[in-house]
Design a protein around this motif. Structure first.
Motif, PDB file in Angstrom:
ATOM      1  N   LEU A  81       0.835  -1.188   0.000  1.00  0.00           N
ATOM      2  CA  LEU A  81       0.000   0.000   0.000  1.00  0.00           C
ATOM      3  C   LEU A  81       0.875   1.246   0.000  1.00  0.00           C
ATOM      4  O   LEU A  81       1.940   1.270   0.597  1.00  0.00           O
ATOM      5  N   THR A  82       0.397   2.274  -0.670  1.00  0.00           N
ATOM      6  CA  THR A  82       1.062   3.562  -0.709  1.00  0.00           C
ATOM      7  C   THR A  82       0.364   4.493   0.270  1.00  0.00           C
ATOM      8  O   THR A  82      -0.864   4.496   0.351  1.00  0.00           O
ATOM      9  N   VAL A  83       1.142   5.285   1.009  1.00  0.00           N
ATOM     10  CA  VAL A  83       0.583   6.241   1.960  1.00  0.00           C
ATOM     11  C   VAL A  83       0.997   7.638   1.514  1.00  0.00           C
ATOM     12  O   VAL A  83       2.182   7.920   1.368  1.00  0.00           O
ATOM     13  N   THR A  84       0.001   8.508   1.276  1.00  0.00           N
ATOM     14  CA  THR A  84       0.252   9.879   0.865  1.00  0.00           C
ATOM     15  C   THR A  84      -0.739  10.803   1.563  1.00  0.00           C
ATOM     16  O   THR A  84      -1.791  10.349   2.015  1.00  0.00           O
ATOM     17  N   THR A  85      -0.403  12.075   1.636  1.00  0.00           N
ATOM     18  CA  THR A  85      -1.392  13.039   2.092  1.00  0.00           C
ATOM     19  C   THR A  85      -2.250  13.415   0.893  1.00  0.00           C
ATOM     20  O   THR A  85      -1.791  13.350  -0.250  1.00  0.00           O
ATOM     21  N   ALA A  86      -3.498  13.782   1.154  1.00  0.00           N
ATOM     22  CA  ALA A  86      -4.413  14.122   0.072  1.00  0.00           C
ATOM     23  C   ALA A  86      -5.310  15.278   0.498  1.00  0.00           C
ATOM     24  O   ALA A  86      -5.674  15.381   1.673  1.00  0.00           O
ATOM     25  N   GLU A  87      -5.649  16.138  -0.470  1.00  0.00           N
ATOM     26  CA  GLU A  87      -6.513  17.284  -0.192  1.00  0.00           C
ATOM     27  C   GLU A  87      -7.906  16.856   0.236  1.00  0.00           C
ATOM     28  O   GLU A  87      -8.561  17.545   1.004  1.00  0.00           O
ATOM     29  N   GLU A  88      -8.354  15.715  -0.297  1.00  0.00           N
ATOM     30  CA  GLU A  88      -9.686  15.214   0.027  1.00  0.00           C
ATOM     31  C   GLU A  88      -9.774  13.754  -0.391  1.00  0.00           C
ATOM     32  O   GLU A  88      -8.920  13.246  -1.120  1.00  0.00           O
ATOM     33  N   ALA A  89     -10.820  13.080   0.087  1.00  0.00           N
ATOM     34  CA  ALA A  89     -11.043  11.694  -0.312  1.00  0.00           C
ATOM     35  C   ALA A  89     -11.424  11.648  -1.782  1.00  0.00           C
ATOM     36  O   ALA A  89     -12.050  12.581  -2.299  1.00  0.00           O
ATOM     37  N   LEU A  90     -11.040  10.600  -2.460  1.00  0.00           N
ATOM     38  CA  LEU A  90     -11.442  10.391  -3.848  1.00  0.00           C
ATOM     39  C   LEU A  90     -12.767   9.631  -3.868  1.00  0.00           C
ATOM     40  O   LEU A  90     -13.102   8.938  -2.899  1.00  0.00           O
ATOM     41  N   PRO A  91     -13.514   9.729  -4.960  1.00  0.00           N
ATOM     42  CA  PRO A  91     -14.757   8.959  -5.050  1.00  0.00           C
ATOM     43  C   PRO A  91     -14.474   7.474  -4.822  1.00  0.00           C
ATOM     44  O   PRO A  91     -13.520   6.924  -5.373  1.00  0.00           O
ATOM     45  N   GLY A  92     -15.266   6.850  -3.972  1.00  0.00           N
ATOM     46  CA  GLY A  92     -15.078   5.432  -3.671  1.00  0.00           C
ATOM     47  C   GLY A  92     -14.215   5.164  -2.454  1.00  0.00           C
ATOM     48  O   GLY A  92     -14.168   4.036  -1.973  1.00  0.00           O
ATOM     49  N   ASP A  93     -13.522   6.178  -1.955  1.00  0.00           N
ATOM     50  CA  ASP A  93     -12.698   5.988  -0.754  1.00  0.00           C
ATOM     51  C   ASP A  93     -13.573   5.813   0.480  1.00  0.00           C
ATOM     52  O   ASP A  93     -14.593   6.504   0.635  1.00  0.00           O
ATOM     53  N   ALA A  94     -13.170   4.912   1.360  1.00  0.00           N
ATOM     54  CA  ALA A  94     -13.766   4.836   2.696  1.00  0.00           C
ATOM     55  C   ALA A  94     -13.046   5.889   3.536  1.00  0.00           C
ATOM     56  O   ALA A  94     -11.837   6.082   3.401  1.00  0.00           O
ATOM     57  N   VAL A  95     -13.786   6.581   4.387  1.00  0.00           N
ATOM     58  CA  VAL A  95     -13.203   7.636   5.210  1.00  0.00           C
ATOM     59  C   VAL A  95     -13.313   7.224   6.674  1.00  0.00           C
ATOM     60  O   VAL A  95     -14.388   6.893   7.162  1.00  0.00           O
ATOM     61  N   VAL A  96     -12.160   7.241   7.362  1.00  0.00           N
ATOM     62  CA  VAL A  96     -12.108   6.944   8.789  1.00  0.00           C
ATOM     63  C   VAL A  96     -11.684   8.229   9.491  1.00  0.00           C
ATOM     64  O   VAL A  96     -10.675   8.828   9.127  1.00  0.00           O
ATOM     65  N   GLU A  97     -12.459   8.650  10.485  1.00  0.00           N
ATOM     66  CA  GLU A  97     -12.124   9.847  11.246  1.00  0.00           C
ATOM     67  C   GLU A  97     -11.995   9.486  12.717  1.00  0.00           C
ATOM     68  O   GLU A  97     -12.803   8.726  13.244  1.00  0.00           O
ATOM     69  N   HIS A  98     -10.964  10.044  13.355  1.00  0.00           N
ATOM     70  CA  HIS A  98     -10.765   9.825  14.789  1.00  0.00           C
ATOM     71  C   HIS A  98     -10.096  11.048  15.367  1.00  0.00           C
ATOM     72  O   HIS A  98      -8.990  11.409  14.963  1.00  0.00           O
ATOM     73  N   ASP A  99     -10.740  11.706  16.313  1.00  0.00           N
ATOM     74  CA  ASP A  99     -10.189  12.889  16.988  1.00  0.00           C
ATOM     75  C   ASP A  99      -9.661  13.935  16.011  1.00  0.00           C
ATOM     76  O   ASP A  99      -8.595  14.512  16.212  1.00  0.00           O
ATOM     77  N   GLY A 100     -10.370  14.152  14.918  1.00  0.00           N
ATOM     78  CA  GLY A 100      -9.965  15.169  13.947  1.00  0.00           C
ATOM     79  C   GLY A 100      -9.023  14.679  12.866  1.00  0.00           C
ATOM     80  O   GLY A 100      -8.747  15.397  11.914  1.00  0.00           O
ATOM     81  N   ALA A 101      -8.498  13.466  12.997  1.00  0.00           N
ATOM     82  CA  ALA A 101      -7.625  12.897  11.961  1.00  0.00           C
ATOM     83  C   ALA A 101      -8.485  12.179  10.929  1.00  0.00           C
ATOM     84  O   ALA A 101      -9.427  11.473  11.287  1.00  0.00           O
TER      85      ALA A 101
END
Length: 98
Positions: A39-59
């Protein structure tokens, strides 16, 4: 679904704040090359269509379809070594007690 430790949340927020402007930014896990298996890990401006989004304490962590399956019921932890490099660890989630 992937969960984050307190350390991971803090480090993800710090990394994203340093590299991506905006409240929708997060850390994205994806598989850019299916033959590589990693897996590749990068920062992103926003989620892409189809991405699952996990949020925890503002992260915010974005998972493409492959990453969402691979990291399903895991826990993301993170630490910073003495040289300042970030190390992510994936830990199996504890089984729920009855």
């Amino acid at each position: 679904m992937l969960t984050l430790t307190e350390n991971a949340s803090t480090i993800v927020k710090t990394l994203v704040d340093q590299t991506e402007p905006g409240d929708d930014a997060g850390l994205r896990f994806s598989q850019e090359d299916p033959s590589a298996g990693a897996l590749t890990v990068t920062t992103a401006e926003e989620a892409l269509p189809g991405d699952a989004v996990v949020e925890h304490d503002g992260a915010k962590v974005f998972l493409d379809e492959t990453a969402a399956v691979a990291l399903g019921d895991q826990v993301l932890d993170a630490s910073v070594d003495q040289s300042g490099a970030v190390q992510f660890s994936i830990i199996p989630a504890a089984a729920p007690t009855a």
